[in-house]
Design a protein around this motif. Structure first.
Motif, short mmCIF file in Angstrom:
data_model
loop_
_atom_site.label_atom_id
_atom_site.label_comp_id
_atom_site.label_asym_id
_atom_site.label_seq_id
_atom_site.Cartn_x
_atom_site.Cartn_y
_atom_site.Cartn_z
N THR A 22 -1.43 -2.84 -4.83
CA THR A 22 -0.43 -3.88 -4.94
C THR A 22 0.00 -4.31 -3.55
OG1 THR A 22 1.73 -4.49 -5.89
CG2 THR A 22 1.51 -2.25 -5.02
N LEU A 23 0.43 -5.55 -3.44
CA LEU A 23 1.00 -6.04 -2.18
C LEU A 23 2.49 -5.74 -2.20
CD1 LEU A 23 -0.10 -7.76 0.31
CD2 LEU A 23 1.25 -9.60 -0.67
N ALA A 24 2.98 -5.13 -1.15
CA ALA A 24 4.41 -4.82 -1.03
C ALA A 24 4.92 -5.42 0.27
CB ALA A 24 4.64 -3.30 -1.04
N ILE A 25 6.09 -6.02 0.21
CA ILE A 25 6.66 -6.71 1.37
C ILE A 25 8.09 -6.24 1.58
CG2 ILE A 25 7.34 -8.94 2.34
CD1 ILE A 25 5.06 -10.23 0.83
N ILE A 26 8.41 -5.91 2.83
CA ILE A 26 9.80 -5.69 3.23
C ILE A 26 10.31 -6.98 3.85
CG2 ILE A 26 11.36 -4.36 4.68
CD1 ILE A 26 9.47 -2.04 4.56
N LYS A 27 11.35 -7.53 3.28
CA LYS A 27 11.87 -8.81 3.75
C LYS A 27 12.56 -8.65 5.10
CE LYS A 27 12.24 -10.72 -0.88
NZ LYS A 27 13.07 -11.45 -1.88
N ALA A 28 12.79 -9.78 5.76
CA ALA A 28 13.24 -9.76 7.16
C ALA A 28 14.53 -8.98 7.35
CB ALA A 28 13.41 -11.20 7.65
N HIS A 29 15.49 -9.15 6.46
CA HIS A 29 16.79 -8.51 6.66
C HIS A 29 16.73 -7.00 6.49
CE1 HIS A 29 17.88 -7.34 2.49
NE2 HIS A 29 17.03 -8.31 2.18
N ALA A 30 15.67 -6.49 5.83
CA ALA A 30 15.57 -5.05 5.56
C ALA A 30 14.59 -4.34 6.48
CB ALA A 30 15.16 -4.82 4.10
N ILE A 31 14.00 -5.05 7.45
CA ILE A 31 13.04 -4.40 8.35
C ILE A 31 13.71 -3.28 9.16
CG2 ILE A 31 11.71 -4.81 10.47
CD1 ILE A 31 10.57 -7.27 9.28
N LYS A 32 15.00 -3.41 9.40
CA LYS A 32 15.70 -2.35 10.13
C LYS A 32 15.67 -1.03 9.38
CE LYS A 32 20.25 -3.52 8.24
NZ LYS A 32 19.74 -4.49 7.24
N ASN A 124 16.83 -9.48 -1.35
CA ASN A 124 16.85 -8.26 -2.16
C ASN A 124 15.87 -7.20 -1.63
OD1 ASN A 124 14.57 -9.64 -2.86
ND2 ASN A 124 14.96 -9.66 -5.06
N ALA A 125 15.65 -7.20 -0.33
CA ALA A 125 14.97 -6.13 0.42
C ALA A 125 13.45 -6.14 0.30
CB ALA A 125 15.50 -4.75 0.02
N VAL A 126 12.90 -6.20 -0.91
CA VAL A 126 11.46 -6.00 -1.06
C VAL A 126 10.88 -6.97 -2.10
CG1 VAL A 126 11.35 -3.59 -0.34
CG2 VAL A 126 11.97 -4.13 -2.69
N TYR A 127 9.57 -7.11 -2.01
CA TYR A 127 8.82 -7.94 -2.96
C TYR A 127 7.55 -7.18 -3.34
CZ TYR A 127 5.54 -11.46 -4.68
OH TYR A 127 4.62 -12.13 -5.42
N GLY A 128 7.07 -7.43 -4.58
CA GLY A 128 5.82 -6.82 -5.02
C GLY A 128 5.01 -7.77 -5.88
N SER A 129 3.73 -7.52 -5.95
CA SER A 129 2.85 -8.36 -6.77
C SER A 129 3.25 -8.28 -8.24
CB SER A 129 1.40 -7.92 -6.60
OG SER A 129 1.01 -7.97 -5.25
N PRO A 130 3.23 -9.41 -8.96
CA PRO A 130 3.64 -9.38 -10.36
C PRO A 130 2.64 -8.71 -11.29
CG PRO A 130 2.94 -11.59 -9.72
CD PRO A 130 2.97 -10.78 -8.47
N ASP A 131 1.33 -8.77 -10.96
CA ASP A 131 0.32 -8.15 -11.81
C ASP A 131 -0.90 -7.84 -10.95
OD1 ASP A 131 -1.31 -10.61 -11.69
OD2 ASP A 131 0.19 -11.43 -13.06
N ASN A 132 -1.89 -7.19 -11.55
CA ASN A 132 -3.06 -6.74 -10.80
C ASN A 132 -3.90 -7.90 -10.27
OD1 ASN A 132 -2.65 -3.92 -11.07
ND2 ASN A 132 -3.39 -4.00 -13.17
N SER A 133 -4.10 -8.94 -11.09
CA SER A 133 -4.93 -10.06 -10.64
C SER A 133 -4.28 -10.79 -9.48
CB SER A 133 -5.19 -11.01 -11.81
OG SER A 133 -3.96 -11.52 -12.32
N MET A 134 -2.96 -11.00 -9.54
CA MET A 134 -2.27 -11.65 -8.43
C MET A 134 -2.23 -10.75 -7.20
SD MET A 134 -0.91 -14.31 -7.22
CE MET A 134 -0.70 -15.36 -8.66
N ALA A 135 -2.17 -9.45 -7.41
CA ALA A 135 -2.20 -8.52 -6.28
C ALA A 135 -3.51 -8.66 -5.50
CB ALA A 135 -2.02 -7.08 -6.77
N GLU A 136 -4.63 -8.72 -6.20
CA GLU A 136 -5.92 -8.88 -5.53
C GLU A 136 -5.99 -10.21 -4.79
OE1 GLU A 136 -8.33 -6.66 -5.11
OE2 GLU A 136 -6.99 -5.23 -6.08
N LEU A 137 -5.48 -11.27 -5.41
CA LEU A 137 -5.49 -12.58 -4.77
C LEU A 137 -4.64 -12.58 -3.51
CD1 LEU A 137 -6.24 -15.59 -4.75
CD2 LEU A 137 -4.29 -16.00 -6.27
N GLN A 138 -3.45 -12.00 -3.57
CA GLN A 138 -2.57 -11.96 -2.41
C GLN A 138 -3.17 -11.11 -1.28
OE1 GLN A 138 0.91 -10.43 -4.36
NE2 GLN A 138 1.75 -12.45 -4.81
#
Length: 273
Positions: A22-32, A124-138
């Protein structure tokens, strides 16, 4: 949540779920808080396959096609992106993130990432892929120049249990909140709950070599650098050079007395003197 169930692969051990990403993202305000978030990622059994820091332009149509409504919260300032791998990666990461609104997360799942590090429904700190197919695409779109290695499946005997129970750090971002309680289900998936409990995987590291613990080589410094650092170095003990050492130093050096005279030079000097 109270109605959530803890999944285990004991009922279907003959056909365990395959590794996924899965793709996981830490948003800008939570990088600290990145290092604390990473420790919780590791405690949940994820392996970080890829990571990079990058930024998106708010007017880039490709960002909207990849992230949909979340594109605005991921654009502008730099964000931190991971490729996470484990069995049922998308579902487990959703559970670890918690509900999209941090206020709801703090009420229903107080130890999820959005409850601990989120500010509002946008930041809200983090983001994640909604499903497996979108995860591979991202993943393929963001890491197009250096794609991750293919998923390597484990042997049946090495399959880690799917029971989502892992040890989380004792420290908590908000006071009065225990890190050992459960993380409730997120984004409508009520079949998963991450119970934070300690579990040993049987791994035991070798002890640190004694040569590493007690180094035998000390850094060398100059007297001027030691004075600037406020250190006192012992004064070197010096003694005057002896006549023998001086003679050895300047032996056969042009302009000084030579220790060896050749026969030709001896005859020459005898002839003229």
């Amino acid at each position: 949540m109270a109605g959530s169930s803890v999944l285990s692969d004991s009922s279907n051990s003959s056909n365990p779920p395959t590794l996924s990403r899965t793709l996981a993202i830490i948003k800008a305000h939570a990088i600290k808080d990145r290092f604390e978030i990473e420790s919780r990622i590791a405690a949940a059994g994820f392996e970080i396959i890829k990571e990079r820091q990058m930024g998106f332009h708010a007017d880039d149509s490709g960002v909207h096609s990849l992230f949909g409504d979340a594109a605005s919260s991921l654009s502008g300032e730099p964000i931190w992106i991971y490729v996470l791998e484990r069995r049922r990666a998308v579902e487990v990461w959703k559970a670890l993130m918690g509900p999209e609104d941090p206020e709801t997360a703090r009420a229903d799942a107080p130890d999820c990432l959005r409850a601990l590090f989120g500010q509002d429904i946008t930041d809200n700190a983090v983001y994640g892929s909604p499903d497996n197919s979108m995860a591979e695409l991202q993943i393929n779109s963001i890491f197009v120049s250096s794609p991750p290695f293919p998923v390597q499946e484990l042997e049946a005997d090495d399959v880690p249990p799917l029971e989502l129970e892992h040890h989380a750090p004792a420290s908590s971002h908000h006071s009065g909140r225990s890190a050992s309680s459960s993380v409730g289900s997120a984004q409508g998936d009520s079949s998963i709950r991450v119970d934070v409990k300690s579990r040993s995987n049987g791994f035991k590291a070798r002890p640190v070599p004694s040569t590493t613990a007690v180094p035998s080589i000390a850094p060398k410094t100059t007297r001027a650098a030691a004075l600037r650092a406020g250190l006192e170095l012992p004064s070197p003990k010096r003694s005057p050079a002896s006549q023998e050492s001086i003679a050895r130093t300047f032996e056969n050096v042009p302009g000084h007395k030579r220790a060896i005279v050749s026969n030709a030079e001896y005859l020459y000097t005898r002839t003229w003197h």
